[in-house]
Design a protein around this motif. Structure first.
Motif, mmCIF file in Angstrom:
data_model
loop_
_atom_site.group_PDB
_atom_site.id
_atom_site.type_symbol
_atom_site.label_atom_id
_atom_site.label_comp_id
_atom_site.label_asym_id
_atom_site.label_seq_id
_atom_site.Cartn_x
_atom_site.Cartn_y
_atom_site.Cartn_z
ATOM 1 N N ILE A 341 35.207 32.412 47.806
ATOM 2 C CA ILE A 341 35.470 32.502 46.470
ATOM 3 C C ILE A 341 34.304 32.344 45.570
ATOM 4 N N THR A 342 33.448 31.510 45.774
ATOM 5 C CA THR A 342 32.165 31.176 45.011
ATOM 6 C C THR A 342 30.967 32.407 45.171
ATOM 7 N N THR A 343 31.078 33.264 46.118
ATOM 8 C CA THR A 343 30.357 34.452 46.261
ATOM 9 C C THR A 343 31.158 35.682 45.506
ATOM 10 N N VAL A 344 32.252 35.661 45.821
ATOM 11 C CA VAL A 344 32.979 36.774 45.012
ATOM 12 C C VAL A 344 33.078 36.616 43.515
ATOM 13 N N VAL A 345 33.356 35.417 43.139
ATOM 14 C CA VAL A 345 33.588 35.298 41.582
ATOM 15 C C VAL A 345 31.902 35.015 41.118
ATOM 16 N N SER A 346 31.183 34.922 41.701
ATOM 17 C CA SER A 346 29.761 34.670 41.252
ATOM 18 C C SER A 346 29.401 33.212 40.665
ATOM 19 N N THR A 347 30.346 32.162 41.137
ATOM 20 C CA THR A 347 30.064 30.942 40.752
ATOM 21 C C THR A 347 28.949 30.393 41.190
ATOM 22 N N MET A 370 26.744 41.482 46.805
ATOM 23 C CA MET A 370 26.218 42.793 46.635
ATOM 24 C C MET A 370 27.339 43.717 45.793
ATOM 25 N N ILE A 371 28.561 43.697 46.297
ATOM 26 C CA ILE A 371 29.466 44.443 45.651
ATOM 27 C C ILE A 371 29.721 43.824 44.230
ATOM 28 N N ASN A 372 30.030 42.562 44.123
ATOM 29 C CA ASN A 372 29.971 41.757 42.657
ATOM 30 C C ASN A 372 31.045 42.408 41.886
ATOM 31 N N ALA A 373 32.310 42.818 42.553
ATOM 32 C CA ALA A 373 33.337 43.396 41.608
ATOM 33 C C ALA A 373 34.465 43.012 41.863
ATOM 34 N N TYR A 375 36.932 40.497 41.571
ATOM 35 C CA TYR A 375 37.364 39.302 40.412
ATOM 36 C C TYR A 375 35.935 39.361 39.752
ATOM 37 N N GLY A 376 34.641 38.814 40.124
ATOM 38 C CA GLY A 376 33.406 38.757 39.495
ATOM 39 C C GLY A 376 33.367 37.607 38.439
ATOM 40 N N GLY A 377 32.545 37.604 37.705
ATOM 41 C CA GLY A 377 32.394 36.426 36.732
ATOM 42 C C GLY A 377 33.258 36.514 35.647
ATOM 43 N N CYS A 378 33.140 35.648 34.621
ATOM 44 C CA CYS A 378 33.937 35.636 33.654
ATOM 45 C C CYS A 378 33.561 36.802 32.751
ATOM 46 N N GLY A 379 34.611 37.709 32.735
ATOM 47 C CA GLY A 379 34.410 39.146 31.992
ATOM 48 C C GLY A 379 33.560 40.238 32.605
ATOM 49 N N VAL A 380 32.625 39.577 33.016
ATOM 50 C CA VAL A 380 31.522 40.488 33.735
ATOM 51 C C VAL A 380 31.842 41.286 34.815
ATOM 52 N N GLY A 381 32.830 40.597 35.596
ATOM 53 C CA GLY A 381 33.310 41.024 37.054
ATOM 54 C C GLY A 381 34.103 42.348 36.738
ATOM 55 N N LEU A 382 34.924 42.292 35.758
ATOM 56 C CA LEU A 382 35.769 43.442 35.275
ATOM 57 C C LEU A 382 34.726 44.655 34.784
ATOM 58 N N LEU A 383 33.665 44.262 34.265
ATOM 59 C CA LEU A 383 32.613 45.201 33.523
ATOM 60 C C LEU A 383 31.934 45.953 34.962
ATOM 61 N N ASN A 384 31.653 45.204 35.908
ATOM 62 C CA ASN A 384 31.003 45.570 37.315
ATOM 63 C C ASN A 384 32.037 46.682 37.795
ATOM 64 N N TYR A 385 33.441 46.246 37.932
ATOM 65 C CA TYR A 385 34.404 47.109 38.416
ATOM 66 C C TYR A 385 34.652 48.409 37.676
ATOM 67 N N PHE A 386 34.544 48.453 36.579
ATOM 68 C CA PHE A 386 34.607 49.639 35.529
ATOM 69 C C PHE A 386 33.310 50.664 36.138
ATOM 70 N N VAL A 387 32.335 50.263 36.325
ATOM 71 C CA VAL A 387 31.177 51.304 36.553
ATOM 72 C C VAL A 387 31.768 51.959 37.906
ATOM 73 N N TYR A 388 32.231 51.383 38.976
ATOM 74 C CA TYR A 388 33.041 51.860 40.010
ATOM 75 C C TYR A 388 34.004 52.742 39.816
ATOM 76 N N LEU A 389 34.749 52.379 38.713
ATOM 77 C CA LEU A 389 35.936 53.021 38.439
ATOM 78 C C LEU A 389 35.497 54.449 37.808
ATOM 79 N N ILE A 390 34.432 54.429 36.809
ATOM 80 C CA ILE A 390 33.848 55.648 36.130
ATOM 81 C C ILE A 390 33.415 56.475 37.349
ATOM 82 N N ILE A 391 32.646 56.115 38.475
ATOM 83 C CA ILE A 391 32.027 56.992 39.375
ATOM 84 C C ILE A 391 33.480 57.447 40.117
#
Length: 572
Positions: A341-347, A370-373, A375-391
């Protein structure tokens, strides 16, 4: 072992029980609806008045980024000088020295960008003043920055066509007064009543059972431990982080801290769907993230509970699994769960030493960052996932021969180029940073860029490469955990990771918000029979495949040189 497995299942279940209604609460707060925390409105209005901010003034995406970068620059300058001269400032009962310029630079950048990479030891590297008015202060505001930008992203897709994404300062303030502060108070009280220190006294002198005199550091740690997890920050009050018995005294506090670092990242996904009126999309995103999380957690548990084959070859039975680097209070099961969890959510906090985990566990920790998406960090995790979503939307559009659309907005070359740039920047920083470190080590030895010739690596082999790869990856992912066999408090590592920290934080924020802002201004296209549905199981599978393929192509060679090679060497 069954009891320990039930413990982590209960921890994750409680996380969801809290995170799902919290997501509903977040959506109401930032939509301006009535919630019980409206009692803080007078305080917020006072803050706006003192700061000269009009919370009703609408900003576009460029104004949001300008405000964010300006205030972050001010925090960086302020903290840099305080860290260097902390020995001349009050609230320093243990007489801790000021930091060197390159360590102060690395430290302040690390906390400004929500990474909390610590090249110093918590109790001896900083004073009580800097722990609270630099470190803990930045743990609040850096987390609030991520949440504020995510809310601007939400607003880009709430209306059909808009250039008004709310007000950054209002989002930022509400993130603190309505979310981080109330939750931190509750968690800090729970921790304080369960053994985490909360005083301003200096070191305590104790006598051990052997008659030795021992100096035990303490301080107001409970408050910092609460926000370090809630804000997915991770920097420990003590050098050993949450493996320290005063920072994480029992299995109960371990559960509290594990739950607290997951609830906001998950809640932000739920809040996104509620906020824009597309709950099914949010649950689809949550499903992909959870599958990714479980695909990292399950093999990590298997790796740690299976024990060390080298010890087994000696004929020693390992009843509890691989216990090296683990706290007996938690055992390998809870430590494996925490490391995931600490590496998945970038804590980046730890309750055991990642450097001592099995090679494949290190592989999964690296992959999570490396994936960092997932769950990710507070707010930024969703932004990282959004990039994959756009691609994924772009590639799916090419496959069916249609112009790709995202939530009613046509996806064009400019948005795809930005997404591609954001996708490429992480492997570029990680690969180049690790290559530079490897070259510097082999060419100049252990004294490279250091005023004292101390060893960089305790393990100059495959594991040593993993230590350098992990340090660079952790910096890029705003994680902050480390393979602590690496001697990182020297000029080379302080400067290298400082540069990576800056790019790794702000480009994944700037890029997705720019894409969202550009899409929001475009003419809305109503859904039709030919519209690509992005909230289906098929598209979820497509997105998951994109995540796997991109990261496999980017990182497999480096992982093969580090943890994978170490694993095959060990079993041989």
């Amino acid at each position: 072992m069954q009891t320990e497995l039930l413990g982590i299942i209960a921890t994750f279940a409680l996380t969801l029980v809290i995170a799902i209604p919290l997501g509903n609460y977040l959506a109401k707060v930032f939509a301006g609806k009535r919630v019980w925390t409206n009692i803080f409105s007078p305080l917020e209005n006072l803050i706006y008045k003192i700061a000269g901010v009009n919370p009703n003034e609408q900003m576009d995406w460029k104004q949001h980024l300008k405000a964010m970068l300006t205030i972050n620059t001010l925090w960086l300058i302020y903290g840099f000088f305080v860290l260097m001269y902390q020995d001349r400032l009050p609230l320093n009962p243990d007489g801790n020295a000021g930091m060197s310029p390159h360590l102060a630079l690395n430290t302040i950048i690390s906390f400004v960008v929500n990474c909390n990479l610590q090249h110093y030891s918590g109790e001896s590297g900083v004073s009580y003043l800097t722990q609270q008015f630099i470190v803990m202060f930045l743990q609040f505001v850096s987390a609030a920055t991520g949440i504020a930008i995510a809310i601007s992203f939400f607003k880009a897709f709430k209306e059909k066509t808009t250039n008004k994404l709310g007000n950054f300062w209002q989002h930022f303030t509400l993130a603190i007064t309505r979310v981080l502060l109330p939750l931190s108070i509750v968690i800090a009280l729970v921790l304080a009543f369960n053994g985490v220190p909360a005083s301003y006294e200096g070191k305590d002198q104790l006598t051990s059972l052997q008659g030795d005199s021992i100096s035990v550091s303490r301080g107001p740690a409970a408050a910092m431990v609460a926000i370090k997890h809630l804000g997915t920050n991770g920097g420990g009050w003590f050098g050993a982080n949450s493996a320290h018995p005063l920072e994480n005294p029992s299995y109960f506090t371990n559960m509290v801290e594990a739950i607290s670092q997951m609830i906001i990242p998950i809640a932000m996904v739920i809040a996104f769907g509620i906020f824009i009126g597309r709950r099914k999309l949010a649950w689809t995103i949550f499903g992909v993230m959870t599958i990714g999380f479980l695909l990292l957690l399950v093999p990590t548990l298997q790796s740690e509970l299976g024990g060390n084959p080298k010890i087994a070859q000696l004929g020693i039975t390992q009843v509890s699994g691989a216990m090296e680097g683990k706290e007996v209070r938690f055992g390998p099961t809870a430590t494996a769960y925490w490391s995931t969890i600490t590496t998945v959510v970038s804590t980046g906090s730890v309750n055991g030493m990642h450097d001592s985990t099995m090679p494949l566990t290190g592989l999964y920790q690296l992959l999570a960052m490396m994936i960092n998406a997932f769950y990710g960090g507070c707010g930024v995790g969703l932004l990282n996932y959004f990039v994959y979503l756009i691609i994924a939307v772009f590639i799916a559009g090419l496959m069916v021969g249609r112009t790709p659309e995202f939530l009613g907005h046509k996806l064009e070359a400019r948005e795809v180029k930005i997404a591609a740039l954001v996708t490429l920047i992480s492997p570029f920083l990680i690969m180049c940073g690790t290559a530079l470190a490897s070259y510097t080590f082999t060419q100049h030895g252990n004294a490279a860029w250091d005023t004292t010739p101390s060893a960089w690596l305790n393990n100059p082999n495959f594991h040593g490469f993993s230590e350098m790869l992990y340090e660079v990856t952790s910096s890029n992912a705003n994680n902050g955990s480390g393979f602590e066999g690496l001697g990182d408090n020297n000029m080379f590592w302080n400067i290298l990771t400082a540069i990576i920290l800056l790019f790794g934080r702000f480009i994944p924020i700037i890029g997705p918000l720019a894409i969202a802002g550009l899409l929001a201004k475009k003419k809305y296209i109503p859904e039709s029979a030919g519209t690509l549905k992005i909230d289906t199981k098929t598209f979820a599978l497509m997105t998951f495949a994109i995540i796997l393929v991109l990261n496999a192509l980017s990182y497999f060679p480096a992982l093969a040189l580090g943890p994978i090679a170490e694993y095959f060497t060990m079993i041989k």
